[in-house]
Design a protein around this motif. Structure first.
Motif, PDB file in Angstrom:
ATOM      1  N   PHE A 173      58.529  11.623   4.373  1.00 13.68           N
ATOM      2  CA  PHE A 173      58.754  12.888   5.072  1.00 13.68           C
ATOM      3  C   PHE A 173      59.941  13.591   4.426  1.00 13.68           C
ATOM      4  O   PHE A 173      60.363  13.220   3.317  1.00 13.68           O
ATOM      5  CB  PHE A 173      58.941  12.675   6.576  1.00 13.68           C
ATOM      6  N   GLN A 174      60.458  14.621   5.071  1.00 10.55           N
ATOM      7  CA  GLN A 174      61.588  15.371   4.534  1.00 10.55           C
ATOM      8  C   GLN A 174      62.690  15.510   5.571  1.00 10.55           C
ATOM      9  O   GLN A 174      62.421  15.568   6.769  1.00 10.55           O
ATOM     10  CB  GLN A 174      61.151  16.764   4.064  1.00 10.55           C
ATOM     11  N   ILE A 175      63.911  15.545   5.084  1.00 12.62           N
ATOM     12  CA  ILE A 175      65.074  15.895   5.906  1.00 12.62           C
ATOM     13  C   ILE A 175      65.777  17.042   5.207  1.00 12.62           C
ATOM     14  O   ILE A 175      66.214  16.901   4.062  1.00 12.62           O
ATOM     15  CB  ILE A 175      66.055  14.721   6.076  1.00 12.62           C
ATOM     16  N   GLY A 176      65.849  18.184   5.874  1.00 16.85           N
ATOM     17  CA  GLY A 176      66.522  19.340   5.285  1.00 16.85           C
ATOM     18  C   GLY A 176      65.945  19.746   3.946  1.00 16.85           C
ATOM     19  O   GLY A 176      66.687  20.192   3.052  1.00 16.85           O
ATOM     20  N   GLY A 177      64.638  19.588   3.782  1.00 16.18           N
ATOM     21  CA  GLY A 177      63.988  19.953   2.539  1.00 16.18           C
ATOM     22  C   GLY A 177      64.030  18.884   1.462  1.00 16.18           C
ATOM     23  O   GLY A 177      63.433  19.044   0.393  1.00 16.18           O
ATOM     24  N   ALA A 178      64.721  17.786   1.726  1.00 20.69           N
ATOM     25  CA  ALA A 178      64.821  16.691   0.751  1.00 20.69           C
ATOM     26  C   ALA A 178      63.793  15.609   1.069  1.00 20.69           C
ATOM     27  O   ALA A 178      63.638  15.206   2.229  1.00 20.69           O
ATOM     28  CB  ALA A 178      66.224  16.096   0.769  1.00 20.69           C
ATOM     29  N   ALA A 179      63.098  15.118   0.045  1.00 21.18           N
ATOM     30  CA  ALA A 179      62.104  14.059   0.230  1.00 21.18           C
ATOM     31  C   ALA A 179      62.810  12.740   0.533  1.00 21.18           C
ATOM     32  O   ALA A 179      63.759  12.348  -0.151  1.00 21.18           O
ATOM     33  CB  ALA A 179      61.254  13.918  -1.026  1.00 21.18           C
ATOM     34  N   VAL A 180      62.338  12.056   1.582  1.00 21.63           N
ATOM     35  CA  VAL A 180      62.877  10.747   1.958  1.00 21.63           C
ATOM     36  C   VAL A 180      61.725   9.828   2.345  1.00 21.63           C
ATOM     37  O   VAL A 180      60.594  10.288   2.564  1.00 21.63           O
ATOM     38  CB  VAL A 180      63.892  10.842   3.128  1.00 21.63           C
ATOM     39  N   THR A 181      62.011   8.545   2.430  1.00 21.33           N
ATOM     40  CA  THR A 181      60.998   7.541   2.765  1.00 21.33           C
ATOM     41  C   THR A 181      61.555   6.571   3.795  1.00 21.33           C
ATOM     42  O   THR A 181      62.660   6.053   3.634  1.00 21.33           O
ATOM     43  CB  THR A 181      60.573   6.748   1.514  1.00 21.33           C
ATOM     44  N   ARG A 182      60.771   6.346   4.850  1.00 22.20           N
ATOM     45  CA  ARG A 182      61.127   5.313   5.830  1.00 22.20           C
ATOM     46  C   ARG A 182      60.539   3.989   5.349  1.00 22.20           C
ATOM     47  O   ARG A 182      59.340   3.914   5.044  1.00 22.20           O
ATOM     48  CB  ARG A 182      60.587   5.663   7.211  1.00 22.20           C
ATOM     49  N   VAL A 183      61.376   2.954   5.267  1.00 22.14           N
ATOM     50  CA  VAL A 183      60.933   1.662   4.764  1.00 22.14           C
ATOM     51  C   VAL A 183      61.296   0.545   5.732  1.00 22.14           C
ATOM     52  O   VAL A 183      62.273   0.636   6.478  1.00 22.14           O
ATOM     53  CB  VAL A 183      61.539   1.344   3.375  1.00 22.14           C
ATOM     54  N   LYS A 184      60.480  -0.506   5.698  1.00 22.35           N
ATOM     55  CA  LYS A 184      60.827  -1.762   6.358  1.00 22.35           C
ATOM     56  C   LYS A 184      61.408  -2.675   5.296  1.00 22.35           C
ATOM     57  O   LYS A 184      60.811  -2.868   4.236  1.00 22.35           O
ATOM     58  CB  LYS A 184      59.600  -2.406   6.999  1.00 22.35           C
ATOM     59  N   LEU A 185      62.567  -3.246   5.568  1.00 25.36           N
ATOM     60  CA  LEU A 185      63.258  -4.110   4.619  1.00 25.36           C
ATOM     61  C   LEU A 185      63.362  -5.512   5.202  1.00 25.36           C
ATOM     62  O   LEU A 185      63.808  -5.688   6.338  1.00 25.36           O
ATOM     63  CB  LEU A 185      64.662  -3.576   4.316  1.00 25.36           C
ATOM     64  N   THR A 186      62.950  -6.494   4.401  1.00 24.81           N
ATOM     65  CA  THR A 186      63.034  -7.886   4.827  1.00 24.81           C
ATOM     66  C   THR A 186      63.924  -8.641   3.851  1.00 24.81           C
ATOM     67  O   THR A 186      63.512  -8.918   2.715  1.00 24.81           O
ATOM     68  CB  THR A 186      61.638  -8.537   4.860  1.00 24.81           C
ATOM     69  N   PRO A 187      65.168  -8.952   4.255  1.00 21.81           N
ATOM     70  CA  PRO A 187      66.043  -9.718   3.372  1.00 21.81           C
ATOM     71  C   PRO A 187      65.678 -11.197   3.408  1.00 21.81           C
ATOM     72  O   PRO A 187      65.661 -11.817   4.470  1.00 21.81           O
ATOM     73  CB  PRO A 187      67.435  -9.468   3.959  1.00 21.81           C
TER      74      PRO A 187
END
Length: 214
Positions: free
Chosen positions: A137-151
């Motif tokens: 999706f975007q925040i303030g016109g900037a492309a971003v990605t929501r991720v699940k992280l498993t350490p």
């Protein structure tokens, strides 16, 4: 219990309690007088039996478990040390990622730039993180990605350094993101959303969830 413990308690029994740590609050006190306000000190004011098991970075929110008995502390701590717990985080990172993958690069402290850590392929202690895209999706016109992280390992700053290493730093990260991506959100978008471990008294596997607030 007064307001702080009431507002942040996820679960409590005889041996431990699970707390939702807010972003911007240290887990344990720092070395100077201005860094004494922290999660464990707030909990101790309301529950003097509180015992430390593990930590989250100051700017990371989410699930933390604290013991209420020495047996609980010893048995749960051992599971963390022996990597018998399972935990996942949610993060928003800069740019567009697709699919899933693994970062397998050691993360070490950089004494020339405290408190920074760096990815150092030549180091001998492994650091392993699995990532999976949830949405773009975007925040303030900037492309971003929501991720699940498993350490898979638990090095200091591991998730933040590994995302930077991929070229997709976590937005709002004042240590590892550039100024543009720091400014996208008012906080570090990293949250410990799920934790499972064996109950210290019954050995039954138990799991806790805390939805991401971003």
């Amino acid at each position: 219990m007064n307001n702080f413990l009431t507002e942040h308690l996820i679960h409590r029994d005889e041996d431990f309690m699970v707390i939702h740590k807010p972003a911007g609050l240290l887990t344990v006190p720092g070395k100077t007088a201005d860094l004494q306000d922290c999660l464990i000190n707030r909990l101790l004011q309301e529950e003097p039996k509180t015992l430390l098991i593990h930590r989250l970075d100051r700017d990371t929110s989410g699930i933390l478990v604290f013991a209420l008995t020495r047996i609980g502390q010893n048995r749960i701590s051992r599971q963390f040390q022996e990597r018998q717990t399972s935990k996942t985080y949610q993060a928003i990172v800069a740019g567009t990622l697709e699919g899933e993958g693994t970062v397998d690069v050691p993360v070490v402290y950089d004494p020339s730039r405290p408190p920074l850590h760096i990815a150092d392929p030549a180091h001998n202690k492994p650091a392993l993180t699995h990532w999976e895209v949830l949405e773009n999706f975007q925040i303030g016109g900037a492309a971003v990605t929501r991720v699940k992280l498993t350490p898979i390992t638990g090095r200091s700053h591991q998730l933040r350094v590994h995302m930077q290493y991929l070229g997709h730093p976590i937005v709002g990260d004042t240590l590892y993101a550039d100024e543009q991506h720091q400014a996208l959100t008012p906080r570090l978008c990293l949250h410990a959303e799920r934790l499972s471990f064996q109950h210290p008294a019954t050995d039954k596997m138990i799991e806790f969830h805390c939805p991401a607030p971003f």
